[in-house]
Design an enzyme around this catalytic site. Structure first.
Site, short mmCIF file in Angstrom:
data_model
loop_
_atom_site.label_atom_id
_atom_site.label_comp_id
_atom_site.label_asym_id
_atom_site.label_seq_id
_atom_site.Cartn_x
_atom_site.Cartn_y
_atom_site.Cartn_z
N SER A 9 0.73 -1.29 0.25
CA SER A 9 0.10 -0.04 -0.07
C SER A 9 0.80 1.21 0.16
O SER A 9 2.18 1.35 0.49
CB SER A 9 -0.88 0.11 1.19
OG SER A 9 -1.20 1.26 1.45
N SER A 10 0.32 2.45 -0.51
CA SER A 10 1.03 3.61 -0.58
C SER A 10 1.36 4.19 0.97
O SER A 10 2.06 5.12 0.80
CB SER A 10 0.33 4.55 -1.45
OG SER A 10 -0.95 4.72 -1.04
N CYS A 11 0.87 3.63 1.80
CA CYS A 11 0.96 4.18 3.21
C CYS A 11 2.59 3.77 3.72
O CYS A 11 2.76 4.03 5.02
CB CYS A 11 -0.25 3.84 3.99
SG CYS A 11 -0.06 2.08 4.62
N TYR A 16 0.28 -0.97 10.05
CA TYR A 16 0.09 -1.64 8.91
C TYR A 16 1.24 -1.29 7.91
O TYR A 16 1.80 -2.14 7.12
CB TYR A 16 -1.10 -0.91 8.09
CG TYR A 16 -1.65 -1.44 6.88
CD1 TYR A 16 -2.19 -2.70 6.78
CD2 TYR A 16 -1.26 -0.77 5.75
CE1 TYR A 16 -2.34 -3.27 5.51
CE2 TYR A 16 -1.57 -1.36 4.69
CZ TYR A 16 -2.38 -2.35 4.25
OH TYR A 16 -2.75 -3.06 2.78
N LYS A 55 3.80 -4.00 5.96
CA LYS A 55 4.16 -3.91 4.65
C LYS A 55 5.40 -3.58 4.40
O LYS A 55 6.07 -4.44 3.22
CB LYS A 55 3.10 -3.04 3.85
CG LYS A 55 1.83 -3.55 3.88
CD LYS A 55 1.46 -4.87 3.12
CE LYS A 55 0.12 -5.21 3.29
NZ LYS A 55 -0.31 -6.63 2.40
N HIS A 61 -12.54 2.30 3.84
CA HIS A 61 -11.88 3.38 3.52
C HIS A 61 -12.81 4.54 3.07
O HIS A 61 -13.96 4.29 3.08
CB HIS A 61 -11.20 2.78 2.40
CG HIS A 61 -9.89 2.35 2.86
ND1 HIS A 61 -9.97 0.90 2.53
CD2 HIS A 61 -8.61 2.67 3.20
CE1 HIS A 61 -8.87 0.35 2.94
NE2 HIS A 61 -7.98 1.49 3.36
O1 GFB Z 1 -9.72 6.08 3.20
P1 GFB Z 1 -9.21 6.65 4.40
O2 GFB Z 1 -10.00 5.97 5.85
O3 GFB Z 1 -7.78 6.19 4.69
O4 GFB Z 1 -9.14 8.31 4.56
P2 GFB Z 1 -6.04 6.89 4.38
C1 GFB Z 1 -8.79 8.94 3.73
C2 GFB Z 1 -9.30 10.42 3.98
O5 GFB Z 1 -10.73 10.58 4.14
C3 GFB Z 1 -9.00 10.86 5.67
C4 GFB Z 1 -11.30 11.13 5.04
O6 GFB Z 1 -8.56 12.15 5.50
C5 GFB Z 1 -10.37 10.90 6.31
O7 GFB Z 1 -10.65 11.58 7.48
N1 GFB Z 1 -12.80 10.76 5.41
C6 GFB Z 1 -13.78 11.42 5.06
C7 GFB Z 1 -13.11 9.49 5.77
N2 GFB Z 1 -14.70 10.70 5.45
C8 GFB Z 1 -14.42 9.49 5.71
C9 GFB Z 1 -15.32 8.22 6.28
O8 GFB Z 1 -16.62 8.45 6.04
N3 GFB Z 1 -14.54 7.22 6.02
C10 GFB Z 1 -13.21 7.23 6.21
N4 GFB Z 1 -12.53 5.94 6.31
N5 GFB Z 1 -12.47 8.31 5.72
C11 GFB Z 1 -5.42 4.50 4.76
C12 GFB Z 1 -4.54 3.71 5.74
O9 GFB Z 1 -5.39 5.77 5.04
O10 GFB Z 1 -5.40 4.30 3.45
C13 GFB Z 1 -4.21 2.35 5.45
O11 GFB Z 1 -5.16 3.76 7.23
C14 GFB Z 1 -4.19 2.09 3.84
O12 GFB Z 1 -3.22 1.84 6.06
C15 GFB Z 1 -5.12 3.13 3.11
O13 GFB Z 1 -2.92 2.59 3.53
C16 GFB Z 1 -4.94 2.75 1.51
O14 GFB Z 1 -5.94 7.28 2.89
O15 GFB Z 1 -5.95 7.93 5.38
#
Ligand code: GFB
Length: 311
Positions: free
Chosen positions: A108-110, A137, A141, A180
């Site tokens: 993953s890109s993280c 995570y 990775k 996500h």
């Molecule tokens: O997709 P996401 O959960 O993961 O959140 P990351 C991306 C952005 O969307 C963050 C916002 O800034 C969240 O605060 N966001 C807005 C939301 N509304 C929502 C919502 O309803 N749900 C969620 N989940 N986010 C993950 C990593 O990071 O990306 C993993 O934690 C992995 O390790 C994955 O790498 C691809 O992009 O921040």
């Protein structure tokens, strides 16, 4: 990899694994091997080695992982670290010991530092501190990448690590607490439409930037990498464009024909400020993505509608 190769897809029930299986079937690969979690718990070293000894796959695609959005990652670091390390250690070690000819390890890109220069090149790995919300995570990775590289260096194994950007598509997790952002927004907009609401609540400030790739594009890139003749150890897979979470929310509202507005809950975390991959390496090899974001969102929503009973 030939049409006769025995190809083991680890994690075939998930969004990425199922996209890869669909693609392999469409291309005419006839010896695709899958095991459900009940049939084979990849966290168990003995069981994984027995499976490899019996089945002897030629090619392995490791799409099995514990994954989740920003909240799941921050709340469950122990599980994200332990489960991912166990799965990938078992799959990679058994692949080496039982004669697998090619292995594709998906990450993953993280894995890249929180403040890596954008767009992020593969060379940024381990050049700075990680984003705290997904450190566990990411460390798991990174260990997988390093294990693949070590097998390549020490034993000449052609093991490839591919790092996709944020993914979405059919079979994604639509649970609002653990998902996500993209599936969460699709579900929130769907429910707002159903309930006649005029707004959806979006986590964070709306200003973080993210890049999104449809799982079918990742499946396409995975087959491309397995069939490529150039040696490659670590490669980014993305679409080359990002947008803010606000723009993403507005896009989902538009595609799903919802006339309400996103509102922002700033008590929720933003995570890393920007995560856009440099995809120069895979582009130079001859691959490019093909599913535009709006088309991908529409297709994913159609899947959600068809399979969302019980949500
Ligand atoms: O997709 P996401 O959960 O993961 O959140 P990351 C991306 C952005 O969307 C963050 C916002 O800034 C969240 O605060 N966001 C807005 C939301 N509304 C929502 C919502 O309803 N749900 C969620 N989940 N986010 C993950 C990593 O990071 O990306 C993993 O934690 C992995 O390790 C994955 O790498 C691809 O992009 O921040």
């Amino acid at each position: 990899m030939t049409f006769d190769s025995k190809i083991f897809v680890a994690g075939h029930c998930g969004m990425v694994g199922s996209a890869i299986v669909r693609r392999l079937e469409r291309e005419g690969f006839s010896r695709i091997i899958v095991r459900s979690r009940r049939e084979l718990d990849l966290r168990g070293r003995v069981a994984v080695r027995e499976f490899f000894a019996e089945v002897r796959p030629d090619v392995v695609i490791d799409a099995a992982a514990r994954v989740g959005g920003i909240m799941a990652n921050s709340e469950k670091p122990v599980e994200f670290l332990l489960e991912n390390l166990a799965i990938q250690n078992n799959v990679i070690e058994a692949s080496a010991d039982y004669g697998v000819q090619k292995l594709l390890f998906l990450g993953s890109s993280c894995i890249y530092p929180k403040l890596a220069p954008q767009p992020i090149r593969e060379e940024s790995l381990l050049s700075g501190p990680l984003e705290p919300t997904n450190e566990a995570y990411a460390i798991a990775k990174i260990a997988g990448i390093k294990l693949c590289q070590a097998y390549a260096r020490e034993y000449g194994k052609p093991f490839i690590s591919a790092m996709p950007t944020n993914l979405y598509g059919p079979k994604d997790n639509f649970d609002l607490h653990t998902s996500h952002v993209l599936p969460a927004l699709i579900r929130k907009v769907h429910e707002a439409k159903k309930n006649g609401a005029s707004e959806i609540v979006v986590w964070g400030s709306g200003s973080p930037r993210r890049e999104f790739l449809h799982a079918d594009d990742l499946a396409d890139a995975s087959l491309f990498l397995l069939q490529a003749h150039e040696p490659v150890d670590l490669v980014n897979i993305g679409c080359g464009e990002d947008l803010t979470i606000r723009e993403l929310a507005e896009t989902v509202c538009r595609v799903l024909e919802f006339s309400g507005q996103p509102v922002f809950d700033t008590s929720k975390p933003d995570g890393t400020p920007r995560k856009l991959l440099d995809i120069g390496r895979i582009r130079a090899m001859g691959w490019k993505p093909s599913i535009p974001l709006e088309v991908g969102i529409k297709k994913t929503y159609e899947w959600f509608i068809a399979f969302s009973e019980g949500f």
